[in-house]
Motif scaffolding. Structure first.
Motif, PDB file in Angstrom:
ATOM      1  N   VAL A   1       0.822  -1.211   0.000  1.00  0.00           N
ATOM      2  CA  VAL A   1       0.000   0.000   0.000  1.00  0.00           C
ATOM      3  C   VAL A   1       0.858   1.263   0.000  1.00  0.00           C
ATOM      4  O   VAL A   1       0.710   2.138  -0.858  1.00  0.00           O
ATOM      5  CB  VAL A   1      -0.962   0.011   1.207  1.00  0.00           C
ATOM      6  N   LYS A   2       1.792   1.345   0.937  1.00  0.00           N
ATOM      7  CA  LYS A   2       2.529   2.589   1.138  1.00  0.00           C
ATOM      8  C   LYS A   2       3.577   2.878   0.071  1.00  0.00           C
ATOM      9  O   LYS A   2       3.909   4.047  -0.167  1.00  0.00           O
ATOM     10  CB  LYS A   2       3.203   2.575   2.511  1.00  0.00           C
ATOM     11  N   ASP A   3       4.113   1.843  -0.560  1.00  0.00           N
ATOM     12  CA  ASP A   3       5.233   2.043  -1.477  1.00  0.00           C
ATOM     13  C   ASP A   3       4.835   2.230  -2.931  1.00  0.00           C
ATOM     14  O   ASP A   3       5.705   2.347  -3.795  1.00  0.00           O
ATOM     15  CB  ASP A   3       6.207   0.864  -1.376  1.00  0.00           C
ATOM     16  N   PHE A   4       3.528   2.251  -3.212  1.00  0.00           N
ATOM     17  CA  PHE A   4       3.094   2.360  -4.606  1.00  0.00           C
ATOM     18  C   PHE A   4       1.988   3.397  -4.771  1.00  0.00           C
ATOM     19  O   PHE A   4       1.165   3.599  -3.872  1.00  0.00           O
ATOM     20  CB  PHE A   4       2.584   1.006  -5.112  1.00  0.00           C
ATOM     21  N   ALA A   5       1.993   4.005  -5.939  1.00  0.00           N
ATOM     22  CA  ALA A   5       0.897   4.871  -6.362  1.00  0.00           C
ATOM     23  C   ALA A   5       0.104   4.121  -7.418  1.00  0.00           C
ATOM     24  O   ALA A   5       0.662   3.703  -8.443  1.00  0.00           O
ATOM     25  CB  ALA A   5       1.430   6.177  -6.949  1.00  0.00           C
ATOM     26  N   PRO A   6      -1.188   3.881  -7.206  1.00  0.00           N
ATOM     27  CA  PRO A   6      -1.979   3.141  -8.187  1.00  0.00           C
ATOM     28  C   PRO A   6      -2.198   3.948  -9.458  1.00  0.00           C
ATOM     29  O   PRO A   6      -2.361   5.170  -9.411  1.00  0.00           O
ATOM     30  CB  PRO A   6      -3.299   2.892  -7.455  1.00  0.00           C
ATOM     31  N   ILE A   7      -2.204   3.258 -10.580  1.00  0.00           N
ATOM     32  CA  ILE A   7      -2.478   3.895 -11.869  1.00  0.00           C
ATOM     33  C   ILE A   7      -3.814   3.408 -12.421  1.00  0.00           C
ATOM     34  O   ILE A   7      -4.733   4.192 -12.619  1.00  0.00           O
ATOM     35  CB  ILE A   7      -1.346   3.614 -12.884  1.00  0.00           C
ATOM     36  N   SER A   8      -3.929   2.096 -12.660  1.00  0.00           N
ATOM     37  CA  SER A   8      -5.177   1.569 -13.211  1.00  0.00           C
ATOM     38  C   SER A   8      -5.253   0.060 -13.056  1.00  0.00           C
ATOM     39  O   SER A   8      -4.254  -0.643 -13.270  1.00  0.00           O
ATOM     40  CB  SER A   8      -5.301   1.919 -14.697  1.00  0.00           C
ATOM     41  N   LEU A   9      -6.429  -0.427 -12.670  1.00  0.00           N
ATOM     42  CA  LEU A   9      -6.728  -1.853 -12.760  1.00  0.00           C
ATOM     43  C   LEU A   9      -7.059  -2.126 -14.221  1.00  0.00           C
ATOM     44  O   LEU A   9      -8.015  -1.565 -14.764  1.00  0.00           O
ATOM     45  CB  LEU A   9      -7.900  -2.217 -11.863  1.00  0.00           C
ATOM     46  N   LEU A  10      -6.271  -2.978 -14.869  1.00  0.00           N
ATOM     47  CA  LEU A  10      -6.421  -3.205 -16.306  1.00  0.00           C
ATOM     48  C   LEU A  10      -7.447  -4.286 -16.609  1.00  0.00           C
ATOM     49  O   LEU A  10      -8.424  -4.049 -17.319  1.00  0.00           O
ATOM     50  CB  LEU A  10      -5.075  -3.582 -16.920  1.00  0.00           C
ATOM     51  N   VAL A  11      -7.201  -5.493 -16.111  1.00  0.00           N
ATOM     52  CA  VAL A  11      -8.070  -6.632 -16.437  1.00  0.00           C
ATOM     53  C   VAL A  11      -8.205  -7.564 -15.237  1.00  0.00           C
ATOM     54  O   VAL A  11      -7.333  -7.629 -14.367  1.00  0.00           O
ATOM     55  CB  VAL A  11      -7.525  -7.454 -17.634  1.00  0.00           C
ATOM     56  N   ASN A  12      -9.306  -8.278 -15.217  1.00  0.00           N
ATOM     57  CA  ASN A  12      -9.484  -9.424 -14.336  1.00  0.00           C
ATOM     58  C   ASN A  12      -9.428 -10.684 -15.193  1.00  0.00           C
ATOM     59  O   ASN A  12     -10.002 -10.716 -16.282  1.00  0.00           O
ATOM     60  CB  ASN A  12     -10.837  -9.365 -13.622  1.00  0.00           C
ATOM     61  N   VAL A  13      -8.745 -11.702 -14.711  1.00  0.00           N
ATOM     62  CA  VAL A  13      -8.619 -12.958 -15.445  1.00  0.00           C
ATOM     63  C   VAL A  13      -9.199 -14.083 -14.586  1.00  0.00           C
ATOM     64  O   VAL A  13      -8.696 -14.346 -13.490  1.00  0.00           O
ATOM     65  CB  VAL A  13      -7.155 -13.274 -15.800  1.00  0.00           C
ATOM     66  N   PRO A  14     -10.251 -14.740 -15.047  1.00  0.00           N
ATOM     67  CA  PRO A  14     -10.881 -15.778 -14.234  1.00  0.00           C
ATOM     68  C   PRO A  14     -10.038 -17.036 -14.125  1.00  0.00           C
ATOM     69  O   PRO A  14      -9.219 -17.341 -14.994  1.00  0.00           O
ATOM     70  CB  PRO A  14     -12.183 -16.070 -14.991  1.00  0.00           C
ATOM     71  N   ASN A  15     -10.237 -17.740 -13.031  1.00  0.00           N
ATOM     72  CA  ASN A  15      -9.699 -19.087 -12.872  1.00  0.00           C
ATOM     73  C   ASN A  15     -10.843 -20.070 -13.086  1.00  0.00           C
ATOM     74  O   ASN A  15     -12.012 -19.679 -13.145  1.00  0.00           O
ATOM     75  CB  ASN A  15      -9.078 -19.264 -11.484  1.00  0.00           C
TER      76      ASN A  15
END
Length: 333
Positions: free
Chosen positions: A123-137
């Motif tokens: 959490v603390k060490d990153f700046a979020p940009i974008s959730l791109l895709v979800n891949v199902p199992n």
């Protein structure tokens, strides 16, 4: 995730040592973008080896992002330690917008619970940009296995605890933990057999050495279509477009929802202007018809979120998976 840190930990000592000079200038410098960002190549670090699903998503998106940004986005594979090595590199990189990470459920939700020592804070060490895709199992069984539905599998497992086993791509992997969540919600005792990757696990399930497997949908898709595997259910909360007639496991086990995801992160402290440009480029790349077609074939659900959605997802995933990892007993030194 926080993106308000003005400098990296590594850079703090140097700035502190230059305190007198900075004071003479009136203030400490803050991270700032040169005019015309990006002015040079952007490096996208993939924390896994080439050829996997994360690498494929990264290369599809990076190529189009480069066209949008007017600068090449190159993919740099830094595999090792379940994704921790590459994620750690980005966490410690200069927060200038030129080094970003293709993060996953492993790097930002599972590994913090699995590893005794980890070189970054998800959490603390990153700046979020974008959730791109979800891949199902997907949960698959050998065609000769008697269960044809999730409920039939649960009934068999409850009738003979400990008799049946499931394969996964390895201890502590998202697929292993998909199985552990299934066991917990279904109240069944099935034995986990870890493999060194999905490939060897697939071979043994197809051969009947192990009756069932949790796998990424892309790896199993062709085997399902050709009848070498029987799919019982997808692990996402809803059915997938690739197999619309295949039930979601959650239709039998309410609350069951697991999947892999790919998302872009920058080091904490990256200027908001860079985050904004990278987000816009990623979202536009995902709207490209060619990219959309390839990702759909890959069974990926396209998202293209804003940074806050990704920040919220990471916190929710950490809270979700920590107790499941603890219950599984999986831990890596």
């Amino acid at each position: 995730m926080s993106n308000d840190l003005p400098i990296t930990r590594r850079g703090f000592g140097a700035l502190a040592g230059a305190g007198a000079a900075a004071a003479a200038l009136g203030a400490f410098p803050k991270p700032a973008l040169a005019q015309g960002y990006p002015a040079r190549v952007v490096t996208l670090i993939v924390p896994f080896a080439p050829g996997g699903s994360t690498d494929l998503v990264a290369r599809l998106v990076a190529a189009k992002m480069g066209e949008v940004l007017g600068q090449q986005v190159i993919v740099d594979n830094r595999g090792g330690a379940g994704g921790n090595l590459g994620a750690g590199v980005v966490a410690k990189a200069d927060p200038d917008g030129y080094t970003i990470l293709m993060g996953t459920v492993a790097t930002h939700a599972l590994n913090p619970a699995l590893y005794k020592k980890i070189s970054y804070d998800a959490v603390k060490d990153f700046a979020p940009i974008s959730l791109l895709v979800n891949v199902p199992n997907v949960l698959t069984v050998n065609p000769k296995f008697p269960a044809k539905t999730v409920q039939e599998l649960i009934d068999l497992a409850k009738a003979e605890p400990g008799k049946y086993a499931y394969a996964s791509s390895g201890n502590g992997s998202p697929l292993h933990l998909s199985g552990e969540l299934f066991k917990k919600l279904a109240g069944v005792d099935i034995v986990h057999i870890p493999y060194k990757g999905s490939g060897p696990a697939l071979v043994d399930v197809i051969a009947g050495q192990v009756p069932m497997q949790f796998d990424n949908m892309p790896s199993s898709t062709e085997h399902i279509k050709t009848g070498r595997l029987r799919a019982l259910g997808v692990t996402t909360a809803k059915r997938t477009a690739t197999f619309p007639d295949l039930p979601a496991i959650g239709e039998t086990l309410p609350g069951y929802d697991t999947y892999s995801w790919n998302a872009l992160f920058a080091p904490a402290g990256t200027p908001p202007e860079a985050i904004e440009k990278l987000n816009a480029a990623a979202v536009k790349a995902l709207q490209d018809e060619g990219v959309k077609a390839k990702l759909t074939d890959f069974s990926a659900e396209i998202v293209g979120s804003d940074p806050q959605v990704l920040a919220d997802l990471v916190k929710a995933e950490l809270a979700k998976w920590a107790p499941i990892v603890a219950d599984s007993g999986a831990q890596i030194d």
